[in-house]
Motif scaffolding. Structure first.
Motif, short mmCIF file in Angstrom:
data_model
loop_
_atom_site.label_atom_id
_atom_site.label_comp_id
_atom_site.label_asym_id
_atom_site.label_seq_id
_atom_site.Cartn_x
_atom_site.Cartn_y
_atom_site.Cartn_z
N SER A 245 0.81 -1.22 0.00
CA SER A 245 0.00 0.00 0.00
C SER A 245 0.85 1.27 0.00
O SER A 245 0.39 2.32 -0.46
CB SER A 245 -0.95 0.01 1.21
N ARG A 246 2.08 1.19 0.50
CA ARG A 246 2.89 2.40 0.59
C ARG A 246 3.26 2.99 -0.77
O ARG A 246 3.22 4.21 -0.94
CB ARG A 246 4.12 2.13 1.46
N PRO A 247 3.62 2.19 -1.78
CA PRO A 247 3.81 2.80 -3.10
C PRO A 247 2.54 3.48 -3.63
O PRO A 247 2.62 4.51 -4.31
CB PRO A 247 4.21 1.60 -3.98
N ILE A 248 1.38 2.92 -3.30
CA ILE A 248 0.12 3.52 -3.75
C ILE A 248 -0.09 4.86 -3.06
O ILE A 248 -0.55 5.83 -3.68
CB ILE A 248 -1.06 2.57 -3.51
N VAL A 249 0.25 4.96 -1.77
CA VAL A 249 0.16 6.26 -1.09
C VAL A 249 1.14 7.25 -1.72
O VAL A 249 0.84 8.44 -1.88
CB VAL A 249 0.42 6.12 0.42
N GLY A 250 2.33 6.76 -2.11
CA GLY A 250 3.26 7.62 -2.83
C GLY A 250 2.66 8.14 -4.12
O GLY A 250 2.78 9.32 -4.46
N PHE A 300 8.90 8.49 -10.12
CA PHE A 300 9.83 7.43 -10.51
C PHE A 300 10.22 6.54 -9.33
O PHE A 300 10.45 5.34 -9.47
CB PHE A 300 11.07 8.03 -11.18
N LEU A 301 10.28 7.10 -8.12
CA LEU A 301 10.49 6.27 -6.93
C LEU A 301 9.32 5.31 -6.74
O LEU A 301 9.50 4.13 -6.41
CB LEU A 301 10.65 7.16 -5.69
N VAL A 302 8.12 5.82 -6.94
CA VAL A 302 6.91 4.99 -6.82
C VAL A 302 6.93 3.87 -7.85
O VAL A 302 6.69 2.70 -7.53
CB VAL A 302 5.64 5.86 -6.98
N ALA A 305 9.41 1.04 -7.03
CA ALA A 305 8.94 0.15 -5.97
C ALA A 305 7.85 -0.79 -6.50
O ALA A 305 7.87 -2.00 -6.23
CB ALA A 305 8.40 0.97 -4.80
N ALA A 306 6.92 -0.25 -7.26
CA ALA A 306 5.82 -1.06 -7.78
C ALA A 306 6.32 -2.11 -8.77
O ALA A 306 5.85 -3.25 -8.79
CB ALA A 306 4.78 -0.16 -8.44
N ALA A 316 9.89 -3.50 0.21
CA ALA A 316 9.73 -2.88 1.53
C ALA A 316 10.57 -1.61 1.66
O ALA A 316 10.07 -0.56 2.09
CB ALA A 316 10.10 -3.88 2.62
N LEU A 317 11.85 -1.68 1.30
CA LEU A 317 12.72 -0.51 1.39
C LEU A 317 12.30 0.55 0.39
O LEU A 317 12.11 1.73 0.73
CB LEU A 317 14.17 -0.92 1.16
#
Length: 380
Positions: A245-250, A300-302, A305-306, A316-317
């Motif tokens: 879920s954290r990449p989605i929040v990003g 691009f960070l998101v 991760a995805a 995770a990181l």
């Protein structure tokens, strides 16, 4: 080979989400923000359009688009439309994901289909946070005790998106208190289970178009088969949920920031001061250049991760990096957008103040920025 090229399917989903955000979400967003109202009618349209549970298999009435990157692309567009509505949309998918990952086949056929059915457009909720347990998972006090063929749940959850209005709750509760975070289990609780009720609805700074409230369990009884996965494995399930879920929040943060940037850029090209548009003053154009750069960097960070998750690797990181950076970026960019509009930016007749309020919670929910840095440091 590294590529930033979207697939044809991703472009199609992006266009669908962007059109929905522009035509269905934005027109009612100011009113819903003012009234602090979640527009169930917009949610139903989004469900019918295939924008809620598209990630899950077609056999459970999902869309069969199993890609976290695609979810991030869609989420950016929906949060560009309205962060409050999009948060409530996403939590249904979050609840469905827990069933999909950890539920039995019988649970998937009954309850994943229950949430994925576009004709019913049901709401899901995830009950994790409590008054004394946010990031400290081991501090959960809600108890679930096995009594014969039932589980009996007692406790109170707070700050729950869709809390009090959801049709199905995924509830984390202590089953072995002496083991701390290793003594938590996950349960399915339908809204009509005896002993469950909605509590106080929160009055929030931003994201007012989502419903956030308490969920109260008073001798709430559910069948024994409503335990999801293995007993006392809830911590692992929550970490899996948060990793994805954290990449989605990003991506959500990118969407909110992009909305503010686009509005500020257009305003700067039209607003004339000292005989020319303010965009042609270096102090303004450089601000906008920095805003655009940081939005792209966060995206691009998101995506990185995805993409890792879609390859079956841990993100995770990278997910924590994307979430932390993008959330802080959104707050900075929306604040700069208000600054560029000056006095107008501070007024509620203009949307940038809403985006600034909406952005703040992105650095709080799904783990604060400080918790993300703790996660990062441990993984490093």
């Amino acid at each position: 080979m590294i590529s930033f090229q979207m697939t044809d399917e991703q472009r199609q989903m992006q266009r669908l989400a962007r059109r929905f955000a522009e035509e269905e979400m934005r027109p009612v967003a100011p009113e819903c923000d003012e009234q602090e109202r979640f527009p169930r009618e917009v949610y139903e349209k989004a469900h019918r359009a295939g924008l809620i549970t598209y990630r899950f298999p077609e056999e459970y009435l999902g869309g069969g688009v199993d890609s976290l990157l695609t979810s991030c692309i869609i989420s950016e567009e929906l949060f560009w439309g309205c962060a409050g509505m999009a948060t409530s949309f996403g939590v249904t998918a979050l609840a469905a994901g827990l069933i999909h990952w950890f539920g039995t086949e019988e649970q998937k056929r009954r309850w994943l289909t229950f949430l994925c059915d576009p004709k019913q457009a049901r709401l899901g909720a995830v009950c994790l946070t409590e008054p004394g347990a946010g990031s400290d998972f081991g501090a959960i006090r809600t108890r679930a005790i096995r009594r014969g063929d039932e589980w009996v749940i007692n406790g109170r959850k707070c700050f729950i998106t869709n809390g009090g209005i959801a049709d199905l709750y995924l509830v984390f509760a202590k089953t072995k208190p002496e083991d701390g975070h290793n003594g938590v289990s996950l349960f399915l609780v339908p809204k009509d289970a005896p002993g469950i009720s909605g509590g106080k609805k929160e009055r929030k700074m931003g994201q007012r178009a989502s419903h956030t409230g308490d969920v109260i369990f008073e001798d709430c009884r559910i069948p024994a088969e409503f335990l999801v996965g293995e007993e006392n494995r809830g911590f692992f399930y929550a970490m899996k949920m948060l990793e994805h879920s954290r990449p989605i929040v990003g991506a959500a943060a990118v969407g909110v920031a992009r909305a503010a940037y686009e509005y500020a850029l257009d305003y700067a090209k039209r607003r004339v001061q000292f005989g020319r548009p303010i965009f042609h003053h270096q102090s303004i154009s450089f601000m906008l250049a920095d805003m655009r750069t940081k939005i792209d960097a966060a995206r691009f960070l998101v995506w990185r991760a995805a993409e890792l998750a879609d390859r079956g690797e841990s993100c995770a990181l990278e997910g924590s990096m994307a979430k932390a950076y993008a959330a802080e970026m959104a707050m900075e960019v929306t604040t700069q957008a208000v600054q560029i509009l000056g006095g107008y930016g501070y007024m509620r007749d203009f949307p940038v103040e809403k985006w600034m309020r909406d952005a703040k919670v992105l650095s709080i929910y799904e783990g604060t920025t400080q918790i993300q840095k703790l996660v990062m440091s441990r993984l490093m």
